[in-house]
Structure formats: C-alpha cells, structure tokens
Motif scaffolding. Sequence first.
Motif, PDB file in Angstrom:
ATOM      1  N   ARG A  38      20.326  13.409 -38.613  1.00 58.42           N
ATOM      2  CA  ARG A  38      18.684  13.043 -38.285  1.00 58.42           C
ATOM      3  C   ARG A  38      18.134  14.103 -39.039  1.00 58.42           C
ATOM      4  O   ARG A  38      16.927  14.094 -39.834  1.00 58.42           O
ATOM      5  N   LEU A  39      18.459  15.320 -37.910  1.00 54.26           N
ATOM      6  CA  LEU A  39      18.049  16.678 -38.215  1.00 54.26           C
ATOM      7  C   LEU A  39      18.220  17.518 -39.580  1.00 54.26           C
ATOM      8  O   LEU A  39      16.990  18.767 -39.291  1.00 54.26           O
ATOM      9  N   GLN A  73      21.762  25.852 -37.609  1.00 55.02           N
ATOM     10  CA  GLN A  73      20.893  25.243 -39.236  1.00 55.02           C
ATOM     11  C   GLN A  73      21.563  26.524 -39.957  1.00 55.02           C
ATOM     12  O   GLN A  73      22.259  27.399 -39.828  1.00 55.02           O
ATOM     13  N   SER A 134      14.054  13.689 -28.351  1.00 59.34           N
ATOM     14  CA  SER A 134      14.557  13.896 -29.261  1.00 59.34           C
ATOM     15  C   SER A 134      12.910  14.371 -30.200  1.00 59.34           C
ATOM     16  O   SER A 134      13.714  14.875 -31.457  1.00 59.34           O
ATOM     17  N   GLU A 135      12.189  13.905 -30.476  1.00 65.08           N
ATOM     18  CA  GLU A 135      10.920  13.881 -31.881  1.00 65.08           C
ATOM     19  C   GLU A 135      10.700  15.060 -31.409  1.00 65.08           C
ATOM     20  O   GLU A 135      10.125  15.509 -31.941  1.00 65.08           O
ATOM     21  N   SER A 138      12.825  18.201 -32.597  1.00 60.49           N
ATOM     22  CA  SER A 138      12.807  18.354 -34.066  1.00 60.49           C
ATOM     23  C   SER A 138      11.133  19.029 -34.366  1.00 60.49           C
ATOM     24  O   SER A 138      11.589  19.939 -35.715  1.00 60.49           O
TER      25      SER A 138
END
Length: 182
Positions: A38-39, A73, A134-135, A138
């Motif tokens: 998702r991220l 990442q 989680s938000e 992000s």
Amino acid sequence: MSRAPEFSYRLEVQDLPSKGVRVKLEADEKERAALAKRLGLVSLDAFKAEAEVKPWRKSGVSVRGHFTAEVTQSCVVTLEPLQDSVSDSFEAYFLPESDLTPVNPQAEIHVDLDDAHDPDPLDDGGIDVGELVSEHLSLAINPYPRKGDAEFSPVVEDDGKTDGKREDNPFAVLGKLRRQDD
C-alpha cells in the motif's frame, strides 16, 4: 466501497474505561507485507506502536502514541534497496459526527495548523488505532529516499554525428532554426 485496513486494531468508545487504555501493537508478517504494498515500499521489516487512548469531551476519544518501523525503499536515483529506521509521535482526537460543527460550503474556512484538537469523526462509534498508526507511518517515511553517494547522470547517446557534444537540446535546435531564417 471502503477497503479493509491492512493493520487493524479497533476500539469502541462505549467500551473504553474512564481512565483510558494503553495499547501495544506489532504488525505480523502478513500485515507488514500488505502495508508495504500500500505504501509503495520494497518491504516493511518491523512495525511497532504504543498508544494511550482516553475518553475526551464526554463522547470523544484522544489518542497519543509513538511508533517505530524498519522500512526498505528504492533509491530514487539508482533504484537500489535503501533501508531506513522511521519513528514518530502522534496525537489525534475524535468525536461523533453529530458533535462536529457542520461545514457550510458557502462559508470561508479557517484552518489553524497549531490547533492540535481539531477532531476527526468517529467511525461507527469507534476508532481503528492500527489504521491511525499506519496513516502516520505513511506521513513519516521519506518520500524521496536517496543513497548518500547516489548521483544522477543522464545518459547521452552518441549518434556519431557530433564529437561528443549534445546538440539536440531545445536551445541548440532553436539556434539552428534561427540561423536558417537569417
């Protein structure tokens, strides 16, 4: 249609003790993999959080917490994997939608960025602490991860017509057109 959160820990306001509750969360492998997707991460290798959830303003909830995460990442220059540790503290407030001031679409909206008590609506009488954390993850991850020694070098193809000088840039092309007009 709303999606199910990848990392969920739901608390109902009516079940919250008057002194609040301390929540410790840790994402398992499946949750980390779904959150990484998702991220837009290569991987989410660890994700832990602690939060204190307390009643606020009779029918609302306040949440204060801290999280840590180990993320991998892709470097924006080399696309190589880049590992990073991310940690942050957060605070959020929630009220039932009926207690929130309705927004008049015709009115001017004033946003006070220093007002930490600007509440969000409760979700069917509760909150999802896992989704809230989680938000905030992000928002805390580096949007442009870059290895320290990475440098961007544009690829210049030699077409054999020049002696290594690139003349197809816009200004060179405009210069040629101008000379043709003279």
